[in-house]
Design a protein around this motif. Structure first.
Motif, PDB file in Angstrom:
ATOM      1  N   ALA A 165       0.855  -1.191   0.000  1.00 47.47           N
ATOM      2  CA  ALA A 165       0.000   0.000   0.000  1.00 47.47           C
ATOM      3  C   ALA A 165       0.886   1.235   0.000  1.00 47.47           C
ATOM      4  O   ALA A 165       2.019   1.220   0.513  1.00 47.47           O
ATOM      5  CB  ALA A 165      -0.925   0.006   1.215  1.00 47.47           C
ATOM      6  N   ALA A 166       0.369   2.311  -0.596  1.00 44.86           N
ATOM      7  CA  ALA A 166       1.082   3.586  -0.656  1.00 44.86           C
ATOM      8  C   ALA A 166       0.416   4.590   0.276  1.00 44.86           C
ATOM      9  O   ALA A 166      -0.819   4.672   0.341  1.00 44.86           O
ATOM     10  CB  ALA A 166       1.094   4.121  -2.084  1.00 44.86           C
ATOM     11  N   PHE A 167       1.231   5.353   0.981  1.00 41.38           N
ATOM     12  CA  PHE A 167       0.747   6.378   1.916  1.00 41.38           C
ATOM     13  C   PHE A 167       1.269   7.722   1.419  1.00 41.38           C
ATOM     14  O   PHE A 167       2.479   7.998   1.459  1.00 41.38           O
ATOM     15  CB  PHE A 167       1.272   6.109   3.325  1.00 41.38           C
ATOM     16  CG  PHE A 167       0.771   4.822   3.928  1.00 41.38           C
ATOM     17  CD1 PHE A 167      -0.278   4.826   4.833  1.00 41.38           C
ATOM     18  CD2 PHE A 167       1.354   3.608   3.582  1.00 41.38           C
ATOM     19  CE1 PHE A 167      -0.735   3.642   5.390  1.00 41.38           C
ATOM     20  CE2 PHE A 167       0.911   2.423   4.138  1.00 41.38           C
ATOM     21  CZ  PHE A 167      -0.144   2.431   5.041  1.00 41.38           C
ATOM     22  N   ASP A 168       0.340   8.548   0.922  1.00 43.84           N
ATOM     23  CA  ASP A 168       0.727   9.841   0.367  1.00 43.84           C
ATOM     24  C   ASP A 168       0.872  10.870   1.485  1.00 43.84           C
ATOM     25  O   ASP A 168      -0.062  11.081   2.278  1.00 43.84           O
ATOM     26  CB  ASP A 168      -0.329  10.334  -0.627  1.00 43.84           C
ATOM     27  CG  ASP A 168      -0.434   9.423  -1.839  1.00 43.84           C
ATOM     28  OD1 ASP A 168       0.554   8.727  -2.131  1.00 43.84           O
ATOM     29  OD2 ASP A 168      -1.511   9.386  -2.469  1.00 43.84           O
ATOM     30  N   GLY A 169       2.031  11.506   1.519  1.00 41.77           N
ATOM     31  CA  GLY A 169       2.266  12.648   2.405  1.00 41.77           C
ATOM     32  C   GLY A 169       1.897  12.435   3.848  1.00 41.77           C
ATOM     33  O   GLY A 169       1.094  13.218   4.394  1.00 41.77           O
ATOM     34  N   PRO A 170       2.403  11.409   4.533  1.00 44.65           N
ATOM     35  CA  PRO A 170       2.080  11.261   5.951  1.00 44.65           C
ATOM     36  C   PRO A 170       2.528  12.487   6.748  1.00 44.65           C
ATOM     37  O   PRO A 170       3.686  12.913   6.652  1.00 44.65           O
ATOM     38  CB  PRO A 170       2.846  10.002   6.364  1.00 44.65           C
ATOM     39  CG  PRO A 170       3.942   9.857   5.348  1.00 44.65           C
ATOM     40  CD  PRO A 170       3.381  10.404   4.072  1.00 44.65           C
ATOM     41  N   ALA A 171       1.600  13.071   7.496  1.00 40.91           N
ATOM     42  CA  ALA A 171       1.868  14.307   8.248  1.00 40.91           C
ATOM     43  C   ALA A 171       1.686  14.036   9.732  1.00 40.91           C
ATOM     44  O   ALA A 171       0.582  13.699  10.177  1.00 40.91           O
ATOM     45  CB  ALA A 171       0.929  15.418   7.801  1.00 40.91           C
ATOM     46  N   LEU A 172       2.748  14.177  10.495  1.00 43.95           N
ATOM     47  CA  LEU A 172       2.706  13.958  11.943  1.00 43.95           C
ATOM     48  C   LEU A 172       2.715  15.300  12.650  1.00 43.95           C
ATOM     49  O   LEU A 172       3.591  16.137  12.421  1.00 43.95           O
ATOM     50  CB  LEU A 172       3.914  13.123  12.380  1.00 43.95           C
ATOM     51  CG  LEU A 172       4.066  12.888  13.887  1.00 43.95           C
ATOM     52  CD1 LEU A 172       2.878  12.082  14.427  1.00 43.95           C
ATOM     53  CD2 LEU A 172       5.382  12.176  14.185  1.00 43.95           C
ATOM     54  N   ARG A 173       1.743  15.534  13.509  1.00 45.98           N
ATOM     55  CA  ARG A 173       1.686  16.734  14.339  1.00 45.98           C
ATOM     56  C   ARG A 173       1.916  16.322  15.788  1.00 45.98           C
ATOM     57  O   ARG A 173       1.288  15.382  16.280  1.00 45.98           O
ATOM     58  CB  ARG A 173       0.327  17.424  14.204  1.00 45.98           C
ATOM     59  CG  ARG A 173       0.065  17.990  12.811  1.00 45.98           C
ATOM     60  CD  ARG A 173      -1.301  18.672  12.764  1.00 45.98           C
ATOM     61  NE  ARG A 173      -1.574  19.226  11.451  1.00 45.98           N
ATOM     62  CZ  ARG A 173      -1.201  20.439  11.056  1.00 45.98           C
ATOM     63  NH1 ARG A 173      -0.536  21.229  11.883  1.00 45.98           N
ATOM     64  NH2 ARG A 173      -1.495  20.871   9.846  1.00 45.98           N
ATOM     65  N   GLY A 174       2.791  17.016  16.458  1.00 46.58           N
ATOM     66  CA  GLY A 174       3.120  16.697  17.830  1.00 46.58           C
ATOM     67  C   GLY A 174       4.624  16.623  18.007  1.00 46.58           C
ATOM     68  O   GLY A 174       5.404  16.883  17.084  1.00 46.58           O
ATOM     69  N   THR A 175       5.040  16.261  19.198  1.00 48.92           N
ATOM     70  CA  THR A 175       6.460  16.228  19.531  1.00 48.92           C
ATOM     71  C   THR A 175       7.019  14.851  19.275  1.00 48.92           C
ATOM     72  O   THR A 175       6.549  13.855  19.842  1.00 48.92           O
ATOM     73  CB  THR A 175       6.675  16.605  21.006  1.00 48.92           C
ATOM     74  OG1 THR A 175       6.129  17.907  21.238  1.00 48.92           O
ATOM     75  CG2 THR A 175       8.150  16.595  21.354  1.00 48.92           C
ATOM     76  N   SER A 176       8.013  14.765  18.407  1.00 47.79           N
ATOM     77  CA  SER A 176       8.657  13.496  18.106  1.00 47.79           C
ATOM     78  C   SER A 176      10.149  13.633  18.355  1.00 47.79           C
ATOM     79  O   SER A 176      10.795  14.533  17.826  1.00 47.79           O
ATOM     80  CB  SER A 176       8.419  13.082  16.648  1.00 47.79           C
ATOM     81  OG  SER A 176       9.086  11.869  16.357  1.00 47.79           O
ATOM     82  N   THR A 177      10.685  12.748  19.169  1.00 53.04           N
ATOM     83  CA  THR A 177      12.113  12.805  19.500  1.00 53.04           C
ATOM     84  C   THR A 177      12.974  12.094  18.470  1.00 53.04           C
ATOM     85  O   THR A 177      14.195  12.196  18.515  1.00 53.04           O
ATOM     86  CB  THR A 177      12.358  12.161  20.879  1.00 53.04           C
ATOM     87  OG1 THR A 177      11.869  10.806  20.852  1.00 53.04           O
ATOM     88  CG2 THR A 177      11.642  12.933  21.963  1.00 53.04           C
ATOM     89  N   GLY A 178      12.352  11.379  17.536  1.00 57.14           N
ATOM     90  CA  GLY A 178      13.117  10.664  16.534  1.00 57.14           C
ATOM     91  C   GLY A 178      13.563  11.573  15.407  1.00 57.14           C
ATOM     92  O   GLY A 178      12.918  12.582  15.102  1.00 57.14           O
ATOM     93  N   ALA A 179      14.662  11.171  14.764  1.00 58.01           N
ATOM     94  CA  ALA A 179      15.178  11.970  13.648  1.00 58.01           C
ATOM     95  C   ALA A 179      14.398  11.727  12.372  1.00 58.01           C
ATOM     96  O   ALA A 179      14.479  12.523  11.438  1.00 58.01           O
ATOM     97  CB  ALA A 179      16.658  11.639  13.431  1.00 58.01           C
ATOM     98  N   GLY A 180      13.668  10.647  12.281  1.00 57.55           N
ATOM     99  CA  GLY A 180      12.911  10.332  11.080  1.00 57.55           C
ATOM    100  C   GLY A 180      12.147   9.042  11.260  1.00 57.55           C
ATOM    101  O   GLY A 180      12.046   8.493  12.363  1.00 57.55           O
ATOM    102  N   TRP A 181      11.596   8.544  10.144  1.00 56.69           N
ATOM    103  CA  TRP A 181      10.809   7.318  10.188  1.00 56.69           C
ATOM    104  C   TRP A 181      11.727   6.105  10.253  1.00 56.69           C
ATOM    105  O   TRP A 181      12.756   6.052   9.592  1.00 56.69           O
ATOM    106  CB  TRP A 181       9.923   7.219   8.950  1.00 56.69           C
ATOM    107  CG  TRP A 181       8.896   8.306   8.848  1.00 56.69           C
ATOM    108  CD1 TRP A 181       8.977   9.432   8.086  1.00 56.69           C
ATOM    109  CD2 TRP A 181       7.651   8.364   9.530  1.00 56.69           C
ATOM    110  NE1 TRP A 181       7.851  10.195   8.237  1.00 56.69           N
ATOM    111  CE2 TRP A 181       7.008   9.563   9.128  1.00 56.69           C
ATOM    112  CE3 TRP A 181       6.999   7.532  10.437  1.00 56.69           C
ATOM    113  CZ2 TRP A 181       5.758   9.945   9.594  1.00 56.69           C
ATOM    114  CZ3 TRP A 181       5.753   7.907  10.916  1.00 56.69           C
ATOM    115  CH2 TRP A 181       5.142   9.097  10.498  1.00 56.69           C
ATOM    116  N   THR A 182      11.320   5.109  11.021  1.00 54.07           N
ATOM    117  CA  THR A 182      12.042   3.850  11.161  1.00 54.07           C
ATOM    118  C   THR A 182      11.115   2.709  10.767  1.00 54.07           C
ATOM    119  O   THR A 182       9.931   2.704  11.147  1.00 54.07           O
ATOM    120  CB  THR A 182      12.524   3.637  12.610  1.00 54.07           C
ATOM    121  OG1 THR A 182      13.370   4.717  12.980  1.00 54.07           O
ATOM    122  CG2 THR A 182      13.281   2.324  12.749  1.00 54.07           C
ATOM    123  N   SER A 183      11.632   1.742  10.013  1.00 49.63           N
ATOM    124  CA  SER A 183      10.824   0.594   9.587  1.00 49.63           C
ATOM    125  C   SER A 183      11.172  -0.624  10.433  1.00 49.63           C
ATOM    126  O   SER A 183      12.354  -0.938  10.621  1.00 49.63           O
ATOM    127  CB  SER A 183      11.060   0.284   8.107  1.00 49.63           C
ATOM    128  OG  SER A 183      10.551   1.331   7.300  1.00 49.63           O
TER     129      SER A 183
END
Length: 510
Positions: free
Chosen positions: A230-248
Motif C-alpha cells: 500500500a502507498a501512503f501519500d504525504g504522511p503528516a505527523l503533528r506533535g512532539t517526536s524525539t526521533g530523527a525520522g521514520w524507522t521501519s
C-alpha cells in the motif's frame, strides 16, 4: 313389545382426593410410572455415565504442544501481532494523517478480504502491546480497531481514503475523509496506562491465504504465505517526536500456520521523491483463532448421551401405546393435552436433573486431563466451572439432552411407534452432525442452522470475531450460530413437535 332399557354408562370419577385429582396428581402419576419401570431410570443412569466416560476418553486423546510461543493481548486473549510498521516516537498529544492508495496483493494472488493498511498508535513495539489503528481493507471498508478484539466500521468504503488518528492523553480517535478536507469521526477509544511516549506510524498486514478441501475422507486446510503493498501519500505527523525520522520495523509474533518471524520474507518501505511511503509486508493484527476449543472438547460424550435420551423420551410414551395402557391413562384423565403436559414436565425434570451433574462432572474431569495434555495458559485459559463460557456450556449441554428427550416424546406421540420415533429424532439431531463433517462448508453451515443439530453450538467456548476471516469447521467445534441461538433452534423444534402432538391427540382415538 317390551324393550329393556340400556343402562347408562357411569362417568369416570377419580378416587383421589379432589386436591390430588388435578394436575399435581397427574404429575405424580406420571412420575410414578417413570420410577417404577426399572428400565427407564437405568437408561437415564447409563446415559449420564456414558456422557462422563466418553468425554473423559475424548479429552485423553487430545494433546497440545510443540508449537511456537503464543502472543497474549491486553485482555488475555491469544492474538496474532505481526506486521510491517514504519513509525516514529510521539511524546504527548498529537495526530497522524495520510492518504492510503494502491492496496493490493504483493505476490500476484487475490488479495485477502481482511488485508489492512493504515495508521497505528502502539504502546511499544512488543508483540501484544496495546494499540489503536484506523485502516482501510479491500472488502470491509474503513475500520477502527484496537487491542485486537475490538472493531468499529467507518462510514465509507473502497481502498482509497484519507485517514487520521489523534491522541489526547489515553484517548485515541479515528477519522476518515474522502477528500482530506471534510472529516468523519469513526469512534474514540481509551487505552488505559499509555505512557507519555508511544510509537505512531504506518502499517500493512495481511492474513495468510487459505485453501479448504473437504470430502468424506477428511478435511485439509492449505495455508500459503501472503504479502500486501500500500502507498501512503504525504504522511503528516503533528506533535512532539524525539526521533530523527521514520524507522521501519517488522513487529514479530507467531503467525498461525505461517512462517516464523526468522523465516518470513522481511517487509520493506520505499520513500519516493514526493514523500510517498510504499510499504510491503505480511502478518496480521487480530485475535488468533487457530487454536483448539478446550471447552467444546470437554463435552464429546454428550453426542453419545443424546442417543440414550432419544430412546428414553420416545419409550416413555410409545410403550403405553404398544401395551394399550394409554387408553387407561386417557380414561383416568380425559384431558389429553394435560396428560401430554404432565409427561413433558416429568421427562424434562428427570433428564435435566441427571444431565446437569453429568455435564458438570464431564467438564471438570476433562479439563483436568486436557491441562495435563498441554492445554494450559497462556495459550488456553484456566477455566473453572463457574466461569461464563464453562457455566454456559455445562448448563446448555444439560438443556440440550433434556430438549432432545422432549422432542423424542412429542415425536413418539405423533408416530406411536418406538422404532419410528427414535429413528426420526436420530435423523434430525445426529445425522446432520455426521454429514456436516463431509459436506461442502456452505451446505454444512446451512444444515447446522436449520436442523436441531444447531444446538451443539452451546458447547462452544471460543469467541469467533467477525473481523477475522476463518473457516468455521464443525469438526473443530465451530458452529455457524451463536451458542444460545443454536440451542433455541432445538427448543423451537421441540415446541413445534409438542404443539403438533397436542393437536393430534385431540383429533384421533388412542
Amino acid at each position: 313389545m317390551t324393550t329393556t332399557p340400556t343402562p347408562s354408562r357411569t362417568p369416570y370419577r377419580s378416587a383421589l382426593h379432589p386436591t390430588r385429582a388435578g394436575f399435581p396428581g397427574l404429575l405424580r402419576a406420571e412420575w410414578t410410572k417413570f420410577r417404577t419401570v426399572r428400565a427407564w431410570p437405568l437408561v437415564l443412569a447409563v446415559a449420564a455415565a456414558v456422557t462422563v466416560v466418553i468425554s473423559q476418553l475424548g479429552a485423553a486423546g487430545s494433546s497440545f504442544g510443540g508449537g511456537p510461543e503464543v502472543t497474549v493481548g491486553p485482555d488475555g486473549t491469544v492474538v496474532t501481532d505481526a506486521f510491517h510498521f514504519t513509525h516514529r516516537p510521539l511524546t504527548g498529544d498529537g495526530s497522524l494523517t495520510a492518504r492510503v492508495t494502491g492496496l493490493r496483493s504483493a505476490d500476484g494472488r487475490d488479495i485477502e478480504p481482511w488485508a489492512k493498511a493504515g495508521l497505528m498508535v502502539k504502546r511499544s513495539l512488543d508483540p501484544g502491546a496495546p494499540y489503536a489503528a484506523v485502516m482501510t481493507t479491500p472488502e470491509h471498508g474503513v475500520r477502527m480497531q484496537w487491542n485486537f478484539t475490538h472493531d468499529t466500521a467507518g462510514d465509507g468504503g473502497g481502498t482509497a481514503a484519507w485517514l487520521r488518528l489523534t491522541r489526547s492523553g489515553d484517548r485515541l480517535t479515528g477519522y476518515e475523509s474522502g477528500d482530506g478536507r471534510t472529516w468523519h469521526r469513526i469512534t474514540e477509544v481509551r487505552l488505559d496506562g499509555l505512557p507519555r511516549t508511544v510509537q505512531v506510524g504506518l502499517f500493512v498486514a495481511t492474513p495468510a491465504h487459505q485453501v479448504l478441501r473437504r470430502s468424506f475422507g477428511g478435511t485439509t486446510e492449505v495455508f500459503g504465505g501472503g504479502s500486501v503493498t500500500a502507498a501512503f501519500d504525504g504522511p503528516a505527523l503533528r506533535g512532539t517526536s524525539t526521533g530523527a525520522g521514520w524507522t521501519s520495523t517488522d513487529v514479530g509474533g507467531p503467525v498461525p500456520n505461517g512462517p516464523t518471524p526468522a523465516d518470513a520474507e522481511p517487509g520493506r518501505t520505499r520513500v519516493s521523491a514526493t514523500g510517498t511511503h510504499t510499504l510491503t509486508g505480511r502478518g496480521d493484527v487480530a485475535p488468533d483463532e487457530s487454536l483448539g476449543d478446550p471447552v467444546q472438547m470437554s463435552f464429546q460424550g454428550v453426542f453419545v448421551g443424546v442417543l440414550f435420551m432419544v430412546a428414553l423420551g420416545a419409550l416413555f410414551v410409545t410403550s403405553e401405546y404398544k401395551r394399550g395402557l394409554i387408553r387407561t391413562t386417557f380414561t383416568a384423565t380425559p384431558s389429553r393435552t394435560r396428560v401430554l403436559a404432565a409427561k413433558t414436565l416429568v421427562v424434562t425434570a428427570v433428564t435435566f436433573a441427571v444431565s446437569l451433574p453429568a455435564t458438570a462432572l464431564s467438564f471438570t474431569l476433562a479439563q483436568s486431563r486436557l491441562r495435563t495434555n498441554g492445554y494450559r495458559p497462556p495459550a488456553f485459559p484456566d477455566l473453572s466451572l463457574l466461569d461464563t463460557p464453562a457455566l454456559r456450556a455445562v448448563v446448555g449441554s444439560a438443556a440440550l439432552l433434556s430438549l432432545v428427550a422432549v422432542l423424542a416424546l412429542a415425536v413418539g406421540v405423533l408416530l406411536r411407534t418406538s422404532a419410528g420415533a427414535i429413528a426420526a429424532v436420530v435423523v434430525l439431531v445426529v445425522l446432520p452432525q455426521i454429514l456436516a463433517f463431509a459436506l461442502p462448508l456452505p451446505a454444512a453451515h446451512w444444515l447446522l442452522r436449520l436442523t436441531p443439530a444447531a444446538a451443539f453450538a452451546i458447547q462452544q467456548g471460543v469467541t469467533y470475531y467477525p473481523q477475522v476471516e476463518h473457516n468455521c469447521l464443525p469438526e473443530s467445534g465451530c458452529y455457524p450460530m451463536t451458542p444460545w441461538g443454536g440451542l433455541s433452534v432445538l427448543a423451537a423444534y421441540a415446541g413445534l413437535a409438542l404443539l403438533l402432538a397436542a393437536w393430534r391427540l385431540r383429533g384421533r382415538d388412542a
